[in-house]
Design an enzyme around this catalytic site. Structure first.
Site, PDB file in Angstrom:
ATOM      1  N   ASP A  71     -15.007  23.481   2.974  1.00  0.00           N
ATOM      2  CA  ASP A  71     -14.850  22.041   2.716  1.00  0.00           C
ATOM      3  C   ASP A  71     -15.951  21.508   1.799  1.00  0.00           C
ATOM      4  OD1 ASP A  71     -12.458  21.274   3.847  1.00  0.00           O
ATOM      5  OD2 ASP A  71     -13.313  20.975   5.839  1.00  0.00           O
ATOM      6  N   CYS A 382     -18.034  38.806  -9.646  1.00  0.00           N
ATOM      7  CA  CYS A 382     -18.838  39.513  -8.659  1.00  0.00           C
ATOM      8  C   CYS A 382     -18.321  40.939  -8.457  1.00  0.00           C
ATOM      9  CB  CYS A 382     -18.938  38.703  -7.371  1.00  0.00           C
ATOM     10  SG  CYS A 382     -20.465  39.073  -6.483  1.00  0.00           S
ATOM     11  N   HIS A 508     -20.813  33.522  -9.221  1.00  0.00           N
ATOM     12  CA  HIS A 508     -19.549  32.874  -8.847  1.00  0.00           C
ATOM     13  C   HIS A 508     -19.360  31.552  -9.581  1.00  0.00           C
ATOM     14  CE1 HIS A 508     -18.418  35.511  -5.447  1.00  0.00           C
ATOM     15  NE2 HIS A 508     -19.721  35.738  -5.430  1.00  0.00           N
ATOM     16  N   GLU A 510     -16.741  29.936 -10.104  1.00  0.00           N
ATOM     17  CA  GLU A 510     -15.734  29.068  -9.471  1.00  0.00           C
ATOM     18  C   GLU A 510     -16.375  28.006  -8.583  1.00  0.00           C
ATOM     19  OE1 GLU A 510     -16.443  32.154  -8.663  1.00  0.00           O
ATOM     20  OE2 GLU A 510     -16.092  32.630  -6.558  1.00  0.00           O
TER      21      GLU A 510
END
Ligand code: GLN
Length: 547
Positions: A71, A382, A508, A510
């Site tokens: 979240d 990764c 990462h 993203e």
């Protein structure tokens, strides 16, 4: 002084508390307030870093290296501001703090109890960001569902905070479900009444009720919910299913969720919502001019939440490209030389996903090979980057046994090796290379074209690394290390010279893609996929003409 909003959930899990909290935060932010969101999770793990994705979906990593609930990713994507360790607290972390203090003798011989010691520590952490002076409003999402045994101390902490603060400094928003019974053709309010009653029995009375529903709530139903849950009808907010999570803030704006909350908090003189960037994103998202199909090659593909941030980053990058990105799940465990062409042939690009352990890695390596040989746009994250290095070592450099020591300790060509600082690690929780590190980018490379910068910062979560002993051989054969950690030389980005778009990153990206700042690698990857799709169509068109 910050004001506090608590978001609780009733009836069932998976109602989207995180999205409602993030949407409310977005609206308040759009009206000029400084807002942050935090999540309190009732499980005993100290953080979700040790949970496997089947349990809890993706583990989201913050700049300061906290392994957190997914979240927090939504919070960052909506608000475009970073979160930190303080934004995610679990029962495990609370108990760990209290027990450590008890061992230090900090409680001076007192009996240490859930109330007040655990609840005090929860309260302290709930107010930490509010006390920093950096925020007007702190939204706290309580994980779990009201009535769970394990969430009781959290609800008790909210009750006490509500009691301690002036009435106008604290609001409780309860998210609930209004199910539709098709046999009776009716929306049912009873589960909501029960969950509000349960929350009230625990001492917390919600000020606003947000109702997830598949059908619109008419005024009668709203009145009924208001009457039996003891709130005013305008405090009953309809939350109809939306076609994308990014529409939810606008739906909440229409329903007046932000205004009712501002009223309860006695905040006056707020600005009209400034959502022009958000709206322009939604507009692009809703009117794509082209579609590309990207293969997501991973071992958890059947589980949406395992790659949450990657999927969201594609949505941001697609909108930026006026393009719909269709994601095709490619299960790496089922990929091999015999079916690879069949599985990947319709795709305009592949993303090889992060991961741990050996399951599915040979399939990932096969996928990299196909992308390299067929000039298919490739993006490895990764473990995906590590697989690109292994594939190159095996099939270009000819070291057939090349591997990562994560999967094969005995390989003669450990092209991916355990980082020195990881060699003595025994404890699994919080000990990976975590959080933001600088990366310097070489000019004249694809990475430099993408970032337009020589120094970037990205977030990490791994133990293994590119083995720099082999760097010269890789470079001579055409795999370039275009990004390195400036402090210790660790290779962070690899790319191929003779390929239209082939990039693997140890970090990462993203995790840093937001609606207002789509990540440049995703944006450029989608744009490369568009070029690939268009050239494929042209070739097919020409073939059609000649045939
Ligand atoms: N298992 C690999 C490592 O620890 C890759 C981790 C990842 O993909 N996040 O280095």
């Amino acid at each position: 002084m910050a004001k506090y909003i608590f978001v609780t959930g009733g009836v069932t899990s998976s109602l989207g508390k995180g999205i409602i909290a993030a949407s409310l935060a977005k609206l308040l932010q759009s009206r000029g307030l400084k807002v942050t969101i935090q999540k309190f999770d009732p499980y005993i793990n100290v953080d979700p870093g040790t949970l496997n994705p089947y349990e809890h979906g993706e583990c989201y990593v913050t700049d300061d290296g906290a392994e957190t609930d997914l979240d927090l990713g939504h919070y960052e994507r909506f608000l475009n501001t970073p979160t930190s360790q303080a934004n995610n607290v679990t029962t495990g972390r609370i108990y760990q703090t209290v027990i450590n203090k008890e061992r230090e003798g900090a409680y001076l011989g007192k009996t240490v109890q859930v109330v007040p010691h655990i609840t005090d520590e929860i309260k302290r952490r709930m107010m930490l960001l509010g006390n920093s002076g950096n925020y007007d409003i702190v939204i706290t999402e309580l994980g779990g569902t009201v009535g769970d045994i394990e969430s009781l101390p959290f609800v008790e902490a909210v009750r006490q905070i509500q009691w301690e603060l002036p009435e106008e400094d604290c609001v409780v928003v309860h998210l609930t479900l209004i199910p539709y019974l098709s046999a009776a053709k009716e929306l049912k309010t009873k589960p909501t009444q029960h969950s509000v009653r349960m929350l009230s029995q625990e001492g917390v009375h919600p000020n606003v009720i947000v109702c997830r529903t598949e059908h619109p709530l008419n005024d009668d139903i709203k009145r009924k919910i208001a009457l039996f849950c003891n709130v005013k009808p305008e405090a009953v907010i309809e939350a109809m299913d939306a076609s994308t999570i990014y529409e939810v803030p606008l739906k909440m704006l229409e329903e007046g969720l932000d205004v009712i909350v501002l009223k309860k908090l006695h905040i006056n003189g707020y600005a009209a919502p400034e959502l022009s960037k958000w709206n322009s994103f939604l507009n692009k998202l809703g009117h794509p001019k082209q579609t590309v199909t990207i293969g997501l090659v991973g071992k958890y593909v059947e589980l949406q939440d395992a790659y949450k941030s990657i999927l969201e980053a594609f949505i941001h990058a697609g909108a930026m490209n006026n393009c719909k990105v269709r994601i095709e799940d490619v299960h790496s465990e089922h990929l091999d030389e015999s079916n690879i062409a069949q599985q990947l042939k319709g795709l305009d690009g592949i993303l090889v996903a992060p991961g741990f352990g050996s399951r599915g890695v040979e399939g990932k390596i096969e996928a990299v090979r196909y992308a390299r040989e067929h000039k298919l746009p490739f993006f490895g994250i990764c473990l995906g980057m590590q697989m690109a290095v292994i594939e190159f070592a095996r099939n270009v450099l000819g070291w057939k046994d090349a591997h990562s020591t994560e999967m094969n300790k005995a390989t003669e060509h450990p092209v991916i090796a355990l980082m020195d600082e990881q060699k003595d690690v025994k404890n699994m929780g919080g000990t990976m290379r975590l959080g933001a590190y600088d990366c310097s980018i070489e000019e004249g490379t694809l990475a430099h074209d993408i970032y337009h910068a020589s120094m970037i910062s990205e977030r990490h979560r791994h133990r293994w690394e590119f083995n720099s002993n082999y760097l010269d051989q890789f470079t001579q054969a055409g795999m370039v290390a275009s990004g390195k950690n400036p402090a210790n030389g660790l290779v962070e980005i690899v790319e191929l010279k003779n390929h239209p778009f082939f990039i693997g990153v140890q970090y990462h990206p993203e995790l840093k893609s937001t609606v207002e700042n789509p990540h440049p690698i995703f944006v450029n990857f989608v744009s490369a996929a568009k070029v690939f799709a268009t050239s494929k169509q042209m070739v097919q068109g020409e073939a059609g003409v000649t045939a």
